[in-house]
Write a protein that holds these residues in place. Structure first.
Motif, PDB file in Angstrom:
ATOM      1  N   ILE A 161       0.971  -1.232  -0.064  1.00  0.00           N
ATOM      2  CA  ILE A 161      -0.003  -0.223  -0.176  1.00  0.00           C
ATOM      3  C   ILE A 161       0.828   1.186   0.175  1.00  0.00           C
ATOM      4  O   ILE A 161       0.472   2.309  -0.633  1.00  0.00           O
ATOM      5  CB  ILE A 161      -1.051   0.043   1.225  1.00  0.00           C
ATOM      6  CG1 ILE A 161      -2.073  -1.072   0.988  1.00  0.00           C
ATOM      7  CG2 ILE A 161      -1.555   1.241   1.445  1.00  0.00           C
ATOM      8  CD1 ILE A 161      -2.976  -1.408   2.229  1.00  0.00           C
ATOM      9  N   THR A 162       1.929   1.220   0.745  1.00  0.00           N
ATOM     10  CA  THR A 162       2.667   2.472   0.774  1.00  0.00           C
ATOM     11  C   THR A 162       3.719   2.755  -0.230  1.00  0.00           C
ATOM     12  O   THR A 162       4.182   3.988  -0.539  1.00  0.00           O
ATOM     13  CB  THR A 162       3.522   2.508   2.141  1.00  0.00           C
ATOM     14  OG1 THR A 162       4.304   1.319   2.297  1.00  0.00           O
ATOM     15  CG2 THR A 162       2.580   2.571   3.237  1.00  0.00           C
ATOM     16  N   TRP A 163       4.158   1.710  -1.048  1.00  0.00           N
ATOM     17  CA  TRP A 163       5.089   1.935  -2.211  1.00  0.00           C
ATOM     18  C   TRP A 163       4.963   0.624  -3.334  1.00  0.00           C
ATOM     19  O   TRP A 163       5.210   1.158  -4.591  1.00  0.00           O
ATOM     20  CB  TRP A 163       6.665   2.187  -1.741  1.00  0.00           C
ATOM     21  CG  TRP A 163       7.118   0.989  -1.143  1.00  0.00           C
ATOM     22  CD1 TRP A 163       7.076   0.542   0.269  1.00  0.00           C
ATOM     23  CD2 TRP A 163       8.177   0.320  -1.725  1.00  0.00           C
ATOM     24  NE1 TRP A 163       7.742  -0.584   0.359  1.00  0.00           N
ATOM     25  CE2 TRP A 163       8.490  -0.862  -0.840  1.00  0.00           C
ATOM     26  CE3 TRP A 163       8.591  -0.220  -2.866  1.00  0.00           C
ATOM     27  CZ2 TRP A 163       9.264  -2.004  -1.027  1.00  0.00           C
ATOM     28  CZ3 TRP A 163       9.354  -0.971  -3.271  1.00  0.00           C
ATOM     29  CH2 TRP A 163       9.652  -1.971  -2.205  1.00  0.00           C
ATOM     30  N   GLN A 164       4.934  -0.229  -2.806  1.00  0.00           N
ATOM     31  CA  GLN A 164       4.993  -1.311  -4.016  1.00  0.00           C
ATOM     32  C   GLN A 164       3.950  -1.324  -5.212  1.00  0.00           C
ATOM     33  O   GLN A 164       4.376  -1.545  -6.202  1.00  0.00           O
ATOM     34  CB  GLN A 164       5.105  -2.940  -3.310  1.00  0.00           C
ATOM     35  CG  GLN A 164       6.328  -3.296  -2.657  1.00  0.00           C
ATOM     36  CD  GLN A 164       6.162  -4.596  -1.891  1.00  0.00           C
ATOM     37  OE1 GLN A 164       5.344  -5.097  -1.798  1.00  0.00           O
ATOM     38  NE2 GLN A 164       7.387  -4.802  -1.374  1.00  0.00           N
ATOM     39  N   ASN A 165       2.915  -1.207  -4.700  1.00  0.00           N
ATOM     40  CA  ASN A 165       1.486  -1.142  -5.733  1.00  0.00           C
ATOM     41  C   ASN A 165       1.805   0.099  -6.704  1.00  0.00           C
ATOM     42  O   ASN A 165       1.687  -0.106  -7.967  1.00  0.00           O
ATOM     43  CB  ASN A 165       0.582  -0.897  -4.897  1.00  0.00           C
ATOM     44  CG  ASN A 165      -0.262  -2.383  -4.463  1.00  0.00           C
ATOM     45  OD1 ASN A 165       0.452  -3.208  -4.542  1.00  0.00           O
ATOM     46  ND2 ASN A 165      -0.976  -2.141  -3.284  1.00  0.00           N
ATOM     47  N   PHE A 175      14.595   2.649  -6.222  1.00  0.00           N
ATOM     48  CA  PHE A 175      15.850   2.449  -5.678  1.00  0.00           C
ATOM     49  C   PHE A 175      17.009   2.379  -6.798  1.00  0.00           C
ATOM     50  O   PHE A 175      18.120   1.929  -6.622  1.00  0.00           O
ATOM     51  CB  PHE A 175      15.980   1.059  -4.903  1.00  0.00           C
ATOM     52  CG  PHE A 175      14.996   0.789  -4.137  1.00  0.00           C
ATOM     53  CD1 PHE A 175      14.577   1.943  -3.126  1.00  0.00           C
ATOM     54  CD2 PHE A 175      14.021  -0.067  -3.961  1.00  0.00           C
ATOM     55  CE1 PHE A 175      13.616   1.714  -2.073  1.00  0.00           C
ATOM     56  CE2 PHE A 175      12.951  -0.214  -3.082  1.00  0.00           C
ATOM     57  CZ  PHE A 175      12.585   0.668  -2.024  1.00  0.00           C
ATOM     58  N   SER A 176      16.520   2.886  -8.206  1.00  0.00           N
ATOM     59  CA  SER A 176      17.613   3.053  -9.260  1.00  0.00           C
ATOM     60  C   SER A 176      18.544   4.014  -8.786  1.00  0.00           C
ATOM     61  O   SER A 176      19.566   4.005  -9.483  1.00  0.00           O
ATOM     62  CB  SER A 176      16.734   3.095 -10.545  1.00  0.00           C
ATOM     63  OG  SER A 176      16.088   4.387 -10.418  1.00  0.00           O
ATOM     64  N   GLU A 177      18.145   5.187  -8.085  1.00  0.00           N
ATOM     65  CA  GLU A 177      18.918   6.329  -7.784  1.00  0.00           C
ATOM     66  C   GLU A 177      19.265   6.225  -6.431  1.00  0.00           C
ATOM     67  O   GLU A 177      20.652   6.654  -6.143  1.00  0.00           O
ATOM     68  CB  GLU A 177      18.264   7.593  -8.280  1.00  0.00           C
ATOM     69  CG  GLU A 177      17.772   7.644  -9.855  1.00  0.00           C
ATOM     70  CD  GLU A 177      19.124   7.748 -10.697  1.00  0.00           C
ATOM     71  OE1 GLU A 177      19.974   8.306 -10.086  1.00  0.00           O
ATOM     72  OE2 GLU A 177      19.222   7.415 -11.745  1.00  0.00           O
ATOM     73  N   ILE A 178      18.595   5.972  -5.621  1.00  0.00           N
ATOM     74  CA  ILE A 178      18.428   5.877  -4.154  1.00  0.00           C
ATOM     75  C   ILE A 178      18.479   4.581  -3.477  1.00  0.00           C
ATOM     76  O   ILE A 178      17.719   3.928  -3.742  1.00  0.00           O
ATOM     77  CB  ILE A 178      17.737   6.810  -3.253  1.00  0.00           C
ATOM     78  CG1 ILE A 178      17.786   8.302  -4.067  1.00  0.00           C
ATOM     79  CG2 ILE A 178      18.077   6.858  -1.775  1.00  0.00           C
ATOM     80  CD1 ILE A 178      16.847   9.108  -3.294  1.00  0.00           C
ATOM     81  N   GLU A 181      18.239   1.091   1.500  1.00  0.00           N
ATOM     82  CA  GLU A 181      18.666   1.543   2.627  1.00  0.00           C
ATOM     83  C   GLU A 181      18.917   2.969   3.121  1.00  0.00           C
ATOM     84  O   GLU A 181      18.783   3.413   4.333  1.00  0.00           O
ATOM     85  CB  GLU A 181      19.887   0.800   3.261  1.00  0.00           C
ATOM     86  CG  GLU A 181      21.181   1.269   2.403  1.00  0.00           C
ATOM     87  CD  GLU A 181      21.355   0.428   1.176  1.00  0.00           C
ATOM     88  OE1 GLU A 181      22.373   0.440   0.457  1.00  0.00           O
ATOM     89  OE2 GLU A 181      20.454  -0.347   0.817  1.00  0.00           O
ATOM     90  N   ARG A 182      18.808   3.830   2.214  1.00  0.00           N
ATOM     91  CA  ARG A 182      18.961   5.145   2.205  1.00  0.00           C
ATOM     92  C   ARG A 182      17.905   5.871   2.034  1.00  0.00           C
ATOM     93  O   ARG A 182      17.592   7.186   1.541  1.00  0.00           O
ATOM     94  CB  ARG A 182      20.065   5.859   1.303  1.00  0.00           C
ATOM     95  CG  ARG A 182      21.539   5.491   1.824  1.00  0.00           C
ATOM     96  CD  ARG A 182      22.428   5.759   0.673  1.00  0.00           C
ATOM     97  NE  ARG A 182      22.219   7.253   0.037  1.00  0.00           N
ATOM     98  CZ  ARG A 182      22.697   7.623  -1.105  1.00  0.00           C
ATOM     99  NH1 ARG A 182      23.434   6.712  -1.687  1.00  0.00           N
ATOM    100  NH2 ARG A 182      22.591   8.777  -1.273  1.00  0.00           N
ATOM    101  N   ALA A 183      16.787   5.039   1.548  1.00  0.00           N
ATOM    102  CA  ALA A 183      15.560   5.714   1.276  1.00  0.00           C
ATOM    103  C   ALA A 183      14.284   5.492   2.487  1.00  0.00           C
ATOM    104  O   ALA A 183      12.911   6.033   2.121  1.00  0.00           O
ATOM    105  CB  ALA A 183      14.694   4.957  -0.129  1.00  0.00           C
ATOM    106  N   THR A 184      14.851   5.207   3.518  1.00  0.00           N
ATOM    107  CA  THR A 184      13.889   5.047   4.415  1.00  0.00           C
ATOM    108  C   THR A 184      13.423   6.298   5.132  1.00  0.00           C
ATOM    109  O   THR A 184      14.153   7.305   5.098  1.00  0.00           O
ATOM    110  CB  THR A 184      14.418   4.115   5.667  1.00  0.00           C
ATOM    111  OG1 THR A 184      15.423   4.845   6.153  1.00  0.00           O
ATOM    112  CG2 THR A 184      14.944   2.812   5.319  1.00  0.00           C
ATOM    113  N   VAL A 185      12.212   6.439   5.877  1.00  0.00           N
ATOM    114  CA  VAL A 185      11.805   7.705   6.492  1.00  0.00           C
ATOM    115  C   VAL A 185      12.929   8.231   7.506  1.00  0.00           C
ATOM    116  O   VAL A 185      13.409   9.417   7.434  1.00  0.00           O
ATOM    117  CB  VAL A 185      10.673   7.516   7.427  1.00  0.00           C
ATOM    118  CG1 VAL A 185      10.377   8.696   8.013  1.00  0.00           C
ATOM    119  CG2 VAL A 185       9.544   7.154   6.419  1.00  0.00           C
ATOM    120  N   GLY A 186      13.706   7.351   8.187  1.00  0.00           N
ATOM    121  CA  GLY A 186      14.835   8.014   8.939  1.00  0.00           C
ATOM    122  C   GLY A 186      15.913   8.428   8.307  1.00  0.00           C
ATOM    123  O   GLY A 186      16.514   9.477   8.657  1.00  0.00           O
TER     124      GLY A 186
END
Length: 217
Positions: A161-165, A175-178, A181-186
Protein backbone atom coordinates in the motif's frame (compact mmCIF):
# COMPACT_ATOMS: atom_id res chain seq x y z
CA UNK A 1 1.77 -1.36 -15.05
CA UNK A 2 3.74 -3.99 -16.91
CA UNK A 3 2.55 -2.63 -20.26
CA UNK A 4 0.45 0.24 -21.51
CA UNK A 5 -0.18 3.82 -20.53
CA UNK A 6 -1.34 5.14 -17.17
CA UNK A 7 -3.88 7.98 -17.12
CA UNK A 8 -3.85 9.89 -13.83
CA UNK A 9 -7.21 11.36 -12.89
CA UNK A 10 -7.34 13.97 -10.15
CA UNK A 11 -10.72 13.89 -8.40
CA UNK A 12 -12.39 12.18 -11.32
CA UNK A 13 -14.57 14.36 -13.50
CA UNK A 14 -14.05 17.44 -11.36
CA UNK A 15 -16.25 19.58 -9.15
CA UNK A 16 -18.35 20.55 -12.15
CA UNK A 17 -20.09 17.19 -11.78
CA UNK A 18 -21.71 18.40 -8.56
CA UNK A 19 -24.81 20.56 -8.61
CA UNK A 20 -24.87 22.30 -5.28
CA UNK A 21 -26.92 25.13 -3.87
CA UNK A 22 -25.57 28.60 -4.83
CA UNK A 23 -24.76 29.35 -1.20
CA UNK A 24 -23.33 25.90 -0.41
CA UNK A 25 -20.22 26.05 1.80
CA UNK A 26 -16.84 25.05 0.42
CA UNK A 27 -16.93 22.14 2.88
CA UNK A 28 -19.35 20.39 0.50
CA UNK A 29 -16.80 20.36 -2.31
CA UNK A 30 -13.92 19.17 -0.14
CA UNK A 31 -15.89 16.41 1.58
CA UNK A 32 -17.54 15.15 -1.62
CA UNK A 33 -14.31 15.19 -3.67
CA UNK A 34 -13.73 11.46 -3.21
CA UNK A 35 -17.25 10.53 -4.32
CA UNK A 36 -16.69 12.29 -7.64
CA UNK A 37 -14.22 9.57 -8.63
CA UNK A 38 -17.01 7.01 -8.80
CA UNK A 39 -18.64 9.08 -11.56
CA UNK A 40 -15.42 8.99 -13.58
CA UNK A 41 -15.05 5.24 -13.02
CA UNK A 42 -18.60 4.67 -14.19
CA UNK A 43 -17.82 6.44 -17.48
CA UNK A 44 -14.59 4.48 -17.95
CA UNK A 45 -15.80 1.04 -16.88
CA UNK A 46 -19.18 1.07 -18.62
CA UNK A 47 -18.31 3.71 -21.25
CA UNK A 48 -16.46 1.35 -22.13
CA UNK A 49 -12.81 2.59 -22.15
CA UNK A 50 -11.61 -0.15 -19.79
CA UNK A 51 -12.97 -2.82 -22.11
CA UNK A 52 -12.00 -1.19 -25.38
CA UNK A 53 -8.39 -0.45 -24.40
CA UNK A 54 -7.06 -3.39 -22.36
CA UNK A 55 -3.61 -1.81 -21.86
CA UNK A 56 -4.91 1.53 -20.59
CA UNK A 57 -4.58 1.98 -16.83
CA UNK A 58 -6.11 4.58 -14.53
CA UNK A 59 -4.78 6.04 -11.27
CA UNK A 60 -7.47 7.81 -9.28
CA UNK A 61 -5.68 10.47 -7.24
CA UNK A 62 -7.34 11.65 -4.04
CA UNK A 63 -10.32 9.46 -4.86
CA UNK A 64 -10.20 7.55 -1.60
CA UNK A 65 -11.21 3.89 -1.38
CA UNK A 66 -14.37 3.94 0.73
CA UNK A 67 -16.73 4.10 -2.24
CA UNK A 68 -15.19 1.11 -4.02
CA UNK A 69 -16.75 -1.88 -2.18
CA UNK A 70 -20.31 -0.63 -2.58
CA UNK A 71 -19.74 0.54 -6.15
CA UNK A 72 -18.26 -2.78 -7.31
CA UNK A 73 -20.98 -4.79 -5.56
CA UNK A 74 -23.53 -2.64 -7.33
CA UNK A 75 -21.79 -3.09 -10.70
CA UNK A 76 -21.61 -6.86 -10.40
CA UNK A 77 -25.23 -7.08 -9.27
CA UNK A 78 -26.35 -4.91 -12.18
CA UNK A 79 -24.30 -6.92 -14.69
CA UNK A 80 -25.63 -10.29 -13.57
CA UNK A 81 -29.19 -9.13 -12.95
CA UNK A 82 -29.72 -6.98 -16.05
CA UNK A 83 -28.52 -9.46 -18.63
CA UNK A 84 -31.05 -8.15 -21.14
CA UNK A 85 -28.68 -5.20 -21.67
CA UNK A 86 -26.11 -7.65 -23.14
CA UNK A 87 -23.01 -5.89 -21.80
CA UNK A 88 -19.81 -7.73 -22.65
CA UNK A 89 -16.97 -7.66 -20.12
CA UNK A 90 -14.97 -10.37 -21.85
CA UNK A 91 -16.08 -13.17 -19.59
CA UNK A 92 -15.23 -11.21 -16.44
CA UNK A 93 -17.26 -9.38 -13.85
CA UNK A 94 -17.14 -5.57 -13.92
CA UNK A 95 -15.29 -5.63 -10.58
CA UNK A 96 -12.55 -7.80 -12.12
CA UNK A 97 -12.15 -5.44 -15.07
CA UNK A 98 -11.98 -2.48 -12.69
CA UNK A 99 -9.19 -4.14 -10.69
CA UNK A 100 -7.31 -4.99 -13.88
CA UNK A 101 -7.14 -1.31 -14.83
CA UNK A 102 -7.16 0.75 -11.66
CA UNK A 103 -4.99 2.08 -8.88
CA UNK A 104 -7.06 3.60 -6.07
CA UNK A 105 -5.21 6.28 -4.11
CA UNK A 106 -6.15 7.55 -0.65
CA UNK A 107 -4.79 9.98 1.93
CA UNK A 108 -6.59 8.69 5.02
CA UNK A 109 -9.33 6.07 5.08
CA UNK A 110 -9.28 4.29 8.47
CA UNK A 111 -12.58 2.39 8.20
CA UNK A 112 -12.23 1.40 4.54
CA UNK A 113 -8.74 -0.03 5.12
CA UNK A 114 -10.43 -2.79 7.08
CA UNK A 115 -11.92 -3.88 3.74
CA UNK A 116 -8.56 -3.70 1.93
CA UNK A 117 -8.67 -7.34 0.81
CA UNK A 118 -12.21 -7.02 -0.50
CA UNK A 119 -11.24 -3.86 -2.37
CA UNK A 120 -8.07 -5.49 -3.69
CA UNK A 121 -4.82 -5.35 -1.75
CA UNK A 122 -2.87 -4.94 -5.01
CA UNK A 123 -4.73 -1.85 -6.25
CA UNK A 124 -4.56 0.43 -3.18
CA UNK A 125 -1.90 3.15 -2.90
CA UNK A 126 -1.40 5.66 -0.12
CA UNK A 127 -0.63 9.27 -1.06
CA UNK A 128 0.56 12.21 1.00
CA UNK A 129 -1.15 15.06 -0.93
CA UNK A 130 1.48 17.57 0.17
CA UNK A 131 1.13 20.58 0.20
CA UNK A 132 -2.69 20.63 0.05
CA UNK A 133 -4.80 21.09 3.16
CA UNK A 134 -5.81 17.41 3.07
CA UNK A 135 -2.18 16.47 3.61
CA UNK A 136 -0.99 14.95 6.88
CA UNK A 137 2.49 16.46 6.55
CA UNK A 138 4.88 16.61 8.36
CA UNK A 139 3.95 13.50 10.36
CA UNK A 140 2.72 11.47 7.39
CA UNK A 141 4.93 8.38 8.01
CA UNK A 142 3.75 7.99 11.58
CA UNK A 143 0.15 8.77 10.66
CA UNK A 144 -0.15 6.27 7.80
CA UNK A 145 1.64 3.52 9.72
CA UNK A 146 -0.64 4.00 12.72
CA UNK A 147 -3.72 3.88 10.50
CA UNK A 148 -2.56 0.68 8.78
CA UNK A 149 -1.63 -0.93 12.10
CA UNK A 150 -5.06 -0.11 13.51
CA UNK A 151 -6.60 -1.82 10.47
CA UNK A 152 -4.54 -4.93 11.22
CA UNK A 153 -2.41 -4.71 8.07
CA UNK A 154 0.55 -7.06 7.80
CA UNK A 155 4.07 -5.90 6.90
CA UNK A 156 3.55 -7.27 3.38
CA UNK A 157 0.30 -5.34 3.01
CA UNK A 158 1.89 -2.17 4.36
CA UNK A 159 4.71 -2.44 1.80
CA UNK A 160 2.19 -2.91 -1.00
CA UNK A 161 0.00 0.00 0.00
CA UNK A 162 2.76 2.49 0.84
CA UNK A 163 5.03 1.95 -2.18
CA UNK A 164 5.07 -1.38 -3.99
CA UNK A 165 1.68 -1.10 -5.73
CA UNK A 166 2.42 2.37 -7.04
CA UNK A 167 5.88 1.36 -8.27
CA UNK A 168 4.50 -1.68 -10.10
CA UNK A 169 1.60 0.27 -11.58
CA UNK A 170 3.88 2.97 -13.00
CA UNK A 171 6.70 0.54 -13.79
CA UNK A 172 9.09 2.58 -11.66
CA UNK A 173 12.08 1.42 -9.64
CA UNK A 174 12.44 3.85 -6.72
CA UNK A 175 15.84 2.44 -5.75
CA UNK A 176 17.54 2.93 -9.12
CA UNK A 177 18.95 6.25 -7.88
CA UNK A 178 18.73 5.92 -4.09
CA UNK A 179 19.51 2.55 -2.46
CA UNK A 180 16.69 1.13 -0.34
CA UNK A 181 18.62 1.53 2.92
CA UNK A 182 19.00 5.25 2.20
CA UNK A 183 15.34 5.68 1.24
CA UNK A 184 13.80 4.99 4.64
CA UNK A 185 11.97 7.70 6.55
CA UNK A 186 14.77 7.92 9.09
CA UNK A 187 17.49 8.14 6.46
CA UNK A 188 15.73 10.89 4.50
CA UNK A 189 14.98 12.90 7.63
CA UNK A 190 18.61 12.61 8.72
CA UNK A 191 19.78 14.52 5.66
CA UNK A 192 17.05 17.16 5.94
CA UNK A 193 17.63 18.48 9.44
CA UNK A 194 17.78 22.02 8.06
CA UNK A 195 14.19 21.82 6.80
CA UNK A 196 11.71 23.72 8.98
CA UNK A 197 8.60 21.59 9.48
CA UNK A 198 6.96 23.67 12.19
CA UNK A 199 3.26 24.35 11.67
CA UNK A 200 2.52 28.08 11.85
CA UNK A 201 -0.32 30.44 11.09
CA UNK A 202 -0.22 32.27 7.77
CA UNK A 203 0.42 35.55 9.59
CA UNK A 204 3.41 34.13 11.48
CA UNK A 205 4.82 32.53 8.33
CA UNK A 206 4.55 35.85 6.47
CA UNK A 207 6.36 37.68 9.29
CA UNK A 208 9.25 35.21 9.29
CA UNK A 209 9.48 35.27 5.52
CA UNK A 210 9.64 39.09 5.52
CA UNK A 211 12.47 38.98 8.08
CA UNK A 212 14.51 36.62 5.92
CA UNK A 213 13.68 38.35 2.64
CA UNK A 214 13.30 42.10 3.34
CA UNK A 215 13.88 42.83 -0.35
CA UNK A 216 10.41 41.46 -1.13
CA UNK A 217 8.60 43.99 1.05
Amino acid sequence: SDTGMVMCLHIGTGFGALKLAPDAPIDNLIILACQISSLAVQDLLWGPAMRTYPDLKFAFSEGGIGWIPFYLDRCDRHYTNQRWLRRDFGGKLPSEVFRDHSLACYVTDPTSLKLRREIGIDIIAWECDYPHSDSIWPDAPEFVLNELNNAGATDEEIDKITWQNACRFFNWDPFSEIPKERATVGARRAIATDVDTAIRSRKEWARLFAEKHPETI
